[in-house]
Design a protein around this motif. Structure first.
Motif, PDB file in Angstrom:
ATOM      1  N   THR A 207     -32.888   8.171 -23.691  1.00  0.00           N
ATOM      2  CA  THR A 207     -31.491   7.564 -23.489  1.00  0.00           C
ATOM      3  C   THR A 207     -31.076   8.323 -22.459  1.00  0.00           C
ATOM      4  O   THR A 207     -30.720   8.880 -22.588  1.00  0.00           O
TER       5      THR A 207
ATOM      6  N   PRO B  51     -27.675   7.942 -20.523  1.00  0.00           N
ATOM      7  CA  PRO B  51     -25.938   7.476 -20.343  1.00  0.00           C
ATOM      8  C   PRO B  51     -25.993   7.213 -18.648  1.00  0.00           C
ATOM      9  O   PRO B  51     -26.477   7.422 -18.148  1.00  0.00           O
ATOM     10  N   THR B  52     -23.978   6.883 -18.733  1.00  0.00           N
ATOM     11  CA  THR B  52     -24.009   6.615 -17.233  1.00  0.00           C
ATOM     12  C   THR B  52     -23.414   7.624 -16.677  1.00  0.00           C
ATOM     13  O   THR B  52     -22.553   8.184 -17.554  1.00  0.00           O
TER      14      THR B  52
ATOM     15  N   ILE C 208     -23.451   3.904 -21.988  1.00  0.00           N
ATOM     16  CA  ILE C 208     -21.677   3.799 -22.001  1.00  0.00           C
ATOM     17  C   ILE C 208     -21.968   2.825 -22.887  1.00  0.00           C
ATOM     18  O   ILE C 208     -21.503   2.203 -23.963  1.00  0.00           O
TER      19      ILE C 208
ATOM     20  N   GLY D 156     -16.157   0.343 -31.498  1.00  0.00           N
ATOM     21  CA  GLY D 156     -15.722   0.920 -32.602  1.00  0.00           C
ATOM     22  C   GLY D 156     -16.040   2.529 -31.841  1.00  0.00           C
ATOM     23  O   GLY D 156     -15.797   3.515 -31.736  1.00  0.00           O
ATOM     24  N   THR D 157     -17.947   2.549 -31.622  1.00  0.00           N
ATOM     25  CA  THR D 157     -18.441   3.874 -30.777  1.00  0.00           C
ATOM     26  C   THR D 157     -17.486   5.088 -29.386  1.00  0.00           C
ATOM     27  O   THR D 157     -17.465   5.363 -29.585  1.00  0.00           O
TER      28      THR D 157
ATOM     29  N   THR E 278     -14.170   4.207 -28.880  1.00  0.00           N
ATOM     30  CA  THR E 278     -13.199   4.230 -29.657  1.00  0.00           C
ATOM     31  C   THR E 278     -13.041   6.033 -29.458  1.00  0.00           C
ATOM     32  O   THR E 278     -12.554   6.549 -29.716  1.00  0.00           O
ATOM     33  N   SER E 279     -14.338   6.251 -30.679  1.00  0.00           N
ATOM     34  CA  SER E 279     -14.589   7.219 -30.726  1.00  0.00           C
ATOM     35  C   SER E 279     -14.878   8.486 -29.876  1.00  0.00           C
ATOM     36  O   SER E 279     -14.285   9.089 -29.213  1.00  0.00           O
TER      37      SER E 279
ATOM     38  N   LEU F 240     -12.857  11.796 -28.456  1.00  0.00           N
ATOM     39  CA  LEU F 240     -13.756  13.027 -27.916  1.00  0.00           C
ATOM     40  C   LEU F 240     -13.020  13.851 -26.293  1.00  0.00           C
ATOM     41  O   LEU F 240     -12.967  14.720 -26.028  1.00  0.00           O
TER      42      LEU F 240
ATOM     43  N   ARG G 110     -13.696  17.708 -32.728  1.00  0.00           N
ATOM     44  CA  ARG G 110     -14.974  16.710 -32.492  1.00  0.00           C
ATOM     45  C   ARG G 110     -16.030  16.606 -33.259  1.00  0.00           C
ATOM     46  O   ARG G 110     -16.612  15.346 -33.445  1.00  0.00           O
TER      47      ARG G 110
ATOM     48  N   LEU H 238     -15.407  13.135 -36.187  1.00  0.00           N
ATOM     49  CA  LEU H 238     -15.149  12.052 -35.036  1.00  0.00           C
ATOM     50  C   LEU H 238     -16.856  11.420 -34.208  1.00  0.00           C
ATOM     51  O   LEU H 238     -17.287  10.501 -34.818  1.00  0.00           O
ATOM     52  N   ILE H 239     -17.602  12.646 -34.499  1.00  0.00           N
ATOM     53  CA  ILE H 239     -18.810  11.989 -33.584  1.00  0.00           C
ATOM     54  C   ILE H 239     -19.665  11.973 -35.338  1.00  0.00           C
ATOM     55  O   ILE H 239     -20.126  10.603 -35.373  1.00  0.00           O
TER      56      ILE H 239
ATOM     57  N   ALA I   5     -17.298   9.539 -38.683  1.00  0.00           N
ATOM     58  CA  ALA I   5     -15.875   8.267 -37.221  1.00  0.00           C
ATOM     59  C   ALA I   5     -14.643   8.702 -38.370  1.00  0.00           C
ATOM     60  O   ALA I   5     -14.128   7.511 -38.587  1.00  0.00           O
TER      61      ALA I   5
ATOM     62  N   ALA J  53     -11.633   0.054 -34.638  1.00  0.00           N
ATOM     63  CA  ALA J  53     -11.819   0.904 -35.287  1.00  0.00           C
ATOM     64  C   ALA J  53     -13.114   1.638 -34.862  1.00  0.00           C
ATOM     65  O   ALA J  53     -13.956   0.490 -34.284  1.00  0.00           O
ATOM     66  N   PRO J  54     -12.730   3.623 -35.283  1.00  0.00           N
ATOM     67  CA  PRO J  54     -14.086   3.775 -34.641  1.00  0.00           C
ATOM     68  C   PRO J  54     -15.223   4.073 -35.475  1.00  0.00           C
ATOM     69  O   PRO J  54     -15.078   3.446 -36.393  1.00  0.00           O
ATOM     70  N   ALA J  55     -16.058   4.292 -34.723  1.00  0.00           N
ATOM     71  CA  ALA J  55     -17.686   4.070 -35.735  1.00  0.00           C
ATOM     72  C   ALA J  55     -17.896   5.386 -35.173  1.00  0.00           C
ATOM     73  O   ALA J  55     -17.626   6.209 -33.973  1.00  0.00           O
ATOM     74  N   ALA J  56     -19.374   5.842 -35.808  1.00  0.00           N
ATOM     75  CA  ALA J  56     -19.766   7.285 -35.662  1.00  0.00           C
ATOM     76  C   ALA J  56     -20.400   7.354 -34.201  1.00  0.00           C
ATOM     77  O   ALA J  56     -21.046   5.733 -33.795  1.00  0.00           O
ATOM     78  N   VAL J  57     -21.250   8.175 -33.574  1.00  0.00           N
ATOM     79  CA  VAL J  57     -21.710   8.510 -32.219  1.00  0.00           C
ATOM     80  C   VAL J  57     -22.995   8.603 -32.635  1.00  0.00           C
ATOM     81  O   VAL J  57     -23.686   9.939 -32.925  1.00  0.00           O
ATOM     82  N   PRO J  58     -23.557   7.308 -32.518  1.00  0.00           N
ATOM     83  CA  PRO J  58     -25.096   7.674 -32.583  1.00  0.00           C
ATOM     84  C   PRO J  58     -26.078   8.632 -32.485  1.00  0.00           C
ATOM     85  O   PRO J  58     -25.532   8.782 -30.597  1.00  0.00           O
ATOM     86  N   ASP J  59     -27.067   9.619 -32.555  1.00  0.00           N
ATOM     87  CA  ASP J  59     -28.142  10.059 -31.576  1.00  0.00           C
ATOM     88  C   ASP J  59     -27.114  11.586 -30.536  1.00  0.00           C
ATOM     89  O   ASP J  59     -27.482  11.219 -29.579  1.00  0.00           O
TER      90      ASP J  59
ATOM     91  N   THR K  36     -28.363  13.219 -27.067  1.00  0.00           N
ATOM     92  CA  THR K  36     -28.445  12.627 -25.971  1.00  0.00           C
ATOM     93  C   THR K  36     -27.860  13.865 -25.372  1.00  0.00           C
ATOM     94  O   THR K  36     -28.396  13.870 -24.074  1.00  0.00           O
TER      95      THR K  36
ATOM     96  N   VAL L   5     -19.176  16.601 -24.469  1.00  0.00           N
ATOM     97  CA  VAL L   5     -18.686  15.258 -25.048  1.00  0.00           C
ATOM     98  C   VAL L   5     -19.641  14.501 -22.970  1.00  0.00           C
ATOM     99  O   VAL L   5     -19.629  13.721 -22.802  1.00  0.00           O
TER     100      VAL L   5
ATOM    101  N   PHE M 280     -22.915  13.621 -22.835  1.00  0.00           N
ATOM    102  CA  PHE M 280     -23.234  12.724 -23.427  1.00  0.00           C
ATOM    103  C   PHE M 280     -22.438  11.432 -22.686  1.00  0.00           C
ATOM    104  O   PHE M 280     -24.179  10.765 -22.476  1.00  0.00           O
ATOM    105  N   THR M 281     -21.342  11.754 -21.912  1.00  0.00           N
ATOM    106  CA  THR M 281     -20.877  10.726 -20.924  1.00  0.00           C
ATOM    107  C   THR M 281     -22.151  11.102 -19.360  1.00  0.00           C
ATOM    108  O   THR M 281     -22.198   9.893 -19.372  1.00  0.00           O
TER     109      THR M 281
END
Lengths: 417, 417
Positions: free
Chosen positions: A14, A16-17, A76, A82-83, A85-86, A90, B126, B129-130, B133, B165-171, B175, B346, B349-350
């Motif tokens: 996976t 990311p950007t 990304i 939703g993700t 936004t989280s 973060l 953190r 948020l992860i 959510a 609405a926020p959503a959980a951040v998978p993996d 990542t 984070v 992650f990005t």
């Protein structure tokens, strides 16, 4: 030798950007009081950053990421709103962490200052033992003798008849500086004549009241035939914000202007030329000055170009590289004086410190300092110099000098061996 | 590119005697909280130190000094007894400085701990948020959006409709780990299946009451089909005394024993073999386990050999080199997790952090990570593996990883190009 780092095939990774504008903010608990050398192209105001050089570097990096991770973008973008936004939240939390990191580094610096104050009486004592042949205390002699015996189990050159009267240590600081790998290369024999008068070398931190932190190296000289100054200072200023790695980043260096006595400027070489007057046919002698290699150039540090100059393309890329390298060398030498030479001067005097420098060098760089001269990397600037070409060398570096100077051989060139 | 480091001819340099038994003491104000990786042959009790390997290394160093400074001894010996007496006292003063340095490093560590405590609420946030959510605060969203816009001036992938609405951040942590250059090489696709369950990665310092300082990396997992443990820990212990460079030195690393579920051990590969009974001529299937590459080997770190084992020559020099390299990689990964990954998860992650890692790598090592695979450095151990040979790679390293792993090409080999 073999490596045990396994490698996998990144088949369905996976990726990311990678984002593309660096910030000068930094993470929490990186815990690195040592400042980094800034890239010249590093931008203090990332929002406005769009220099060509910078873009090119980032392009290169992104190309590599693409190679490493299989793809350079899309991850990304593929996430749900939703993700995302989280993640934005973060990133907001990370901004707070970076603020804490800045606070942390300031406190680290205060701790450094506190310990400098605690150490000053020992530095004063050192100075007295070196110059005024102060009478050693029994404790000093016992501790020193025990340490010398440990350091020299085979043949201890420090065995002296008990109750020998102390004597001053001649050329202490000159010997110290000449025993540092990087500095020894900067000190010419002419410089040595002046550095014999170096009476003390010490550090002060810039006062906490100044907006930018930093430190000042103070070279104290006995009166001499070379220059009028009693003190030569070199000041290193950090940026207010720590860099991305969590370290302070150098902002600039400032040196004392040396008031050379007549014809004593060690940073110049003088050439006497005959000139013939075409009309009168009479000759006269003209003195021409060339800049030359000298340790004392340390007090005229290179100046980093302004962001504007870089953006407007006033400076060529090659020129920029050269300047960056000069700056790195200047910062590295300042750091080595601060971190190694002042704290362990006696170990440089006896040569003990050198072993460690060489060992570290070896381990970190696989570089053989004393075989550099034939490596063909010639100095293609300063070609008006009469001295032999200067090979690319590492000043300091090694384990103690994180982020040191570039190694003198670029491994990429060797890939196809 | 050219260098501006002048070089002089060292014609009549004053060269001291290099001493020949390193100590683990350290100078004042070196200011380096980052621990160094110890040489396996480094001795905690220098007085008793006389290992063959060690002597050989020092012999090498002294040979180099001789090359660098023109002579390797005689200077100290040439000094008067009075001056020697003063130097012995100076060495005694240095011993006191080293004691202060030890105190200083302990205080640095306390400061690190203080800031970890200050940061913990942000780490908790953190985590919320992860995983859960948690609803972002307006401040978090504003700060995050501003930062994301700065980081992505061209195309900002973090633009989302307001009040999404926020959503959980998978993996998230998988990542993150896969976006670290060194770690991505350790994580196989099989490992990824288990690392999907990694719920948190955090650090604790060893309590100050313990004689040796250090830290513990805590990997918290959701219940999964691979192992029983809810937490896997990796503990790094420093030596009590800082090393000569003024940094803490790693003493050892300890990992949690993983309680693998049946046939789920990711650090093993199983091979099914037919065996024929010579007497009955009946065949049966036998399962044979081979150790294999896996991130989870991180929890079975290499063990440094004892001083005695080295002194008695129980371990060959090549074996020692390999072990030292393994240890360096293990320490480097631990350090990168502590200093980079946990503080800036984070950004990993990005992908933002990766850019900096790559940039630093480039600057410090002139090394092109993604061209390594063809360089011919093959793993000559673990030859029972079916995987392709593992090239020598740097895990982390770069500016952020001082004293990182050896570069994958030894510049000395290229000297004669």
């Amino acid at each position: 030798m073999s490596s045990h780092v396994p490698i996998n095939q990144h088949s369905d990774i996976t990726a990311p950007t990678p984002q593309n504008t660096p910030l000068t903010h930094a993470p929490i608990t990186a815990g690195l009081p040592r400042p980094t050398v800034p890239d010249i192209s590093e931008d203090a105001e990332p929002a406005e950053d769009s220099t060509a050089v910078h873009e090119a570097m980032l392009g290169l990096v992104q190309g590599r990421l693409a190679g490493l991770l299989g793809k350079s973008s899309g991850y990304i973008e593929s996430l749900s709103d939703g993700t995302k936004t989280s993640i934005v939240a973060l990133i907001g939390v990370q901004v707070k962490q970076n603020e804490l990191q800045n606070q942390y580094k300031r406190e680290c610096l205060e701790l450094e200052k506190k310990y400098l104050e605690l150490t000053k009486p020992l530095y004063e004592r050192r100075r007295a033992l070196i110059y005024t042949a102060a009478v050693p205390t029994p404790e000093e002699l016992d501790a020193g003798a025990a340490q010398a015996a440990k350091d020299n189990p085979e043949e201890n050159p420090f065995l002296v008849p008990p109750s020998t009267a102390p004597a001053a240590v001649p050329d202490f600081w000159l010997t110290v500086l000449r025993n540092h790998v990087g500095l020894s290369e900067l000190i010419t024999d002419r410089d040595a004549g002046a550095l014999k008068y170096l009476n003390d070398l010490r550090i002060e931190y810039l006062p906490s009241s100044e907006p930018k932190p930093g430190f000042k190296l103070i070279f104290e000289f006995a009166s001499n035939e070379f220059f009028e100054n009693e003190k030569l200072e070199k000041t290193y200023v950090y940026r207010e914000e720590v860099g991305y790695s969590g370290d302070f980043v150098y902002d600039r260096a400032i040196g004392t202007e040396i008031k050379w006595k007549d014809e004593k400027d060690l940073t110049k070489e003088f050439e006497i030329k005959k000139q013939r007057n075409k009309n009168t046919n009479r000759t006269r002698l003209v003195r021409k000055a060339h800049p030359t290699e000298s340790f004392f150039n340390f007090f005229s540090p290179p100046v980093a170009p302004s962001e504007e100059a870089i953006e407007e393309g006033d400076i060529g890329e090659e020129e920029l590289d050269e300047l960056e390298e000069k700056l790195e060398i200047d910062y590295q030498i300042g750091e080595d004086i601060k971190e190694k030479i002042i704290p362990r001067a006696v170990d440089y005097f006896t040569g003990k410190a050198l072993e460690y420098d060489m060992l570290s060098d070896d381990e970190d760089d696989y570089e053989d300092e004393d075989e550099d001269d034939g490596d063909g990397f010639e100095d293609d600037v300063d070609s008006d110099e009469d001295d032999p070409p200067a090979p690319r060398r590492s000043a300091g570096g090694g384990r103690g000098g994180r982020g040191g100077l570039p190694a003198n051989v670029n491994p990429e060139e060797c890939k196809q061996q």
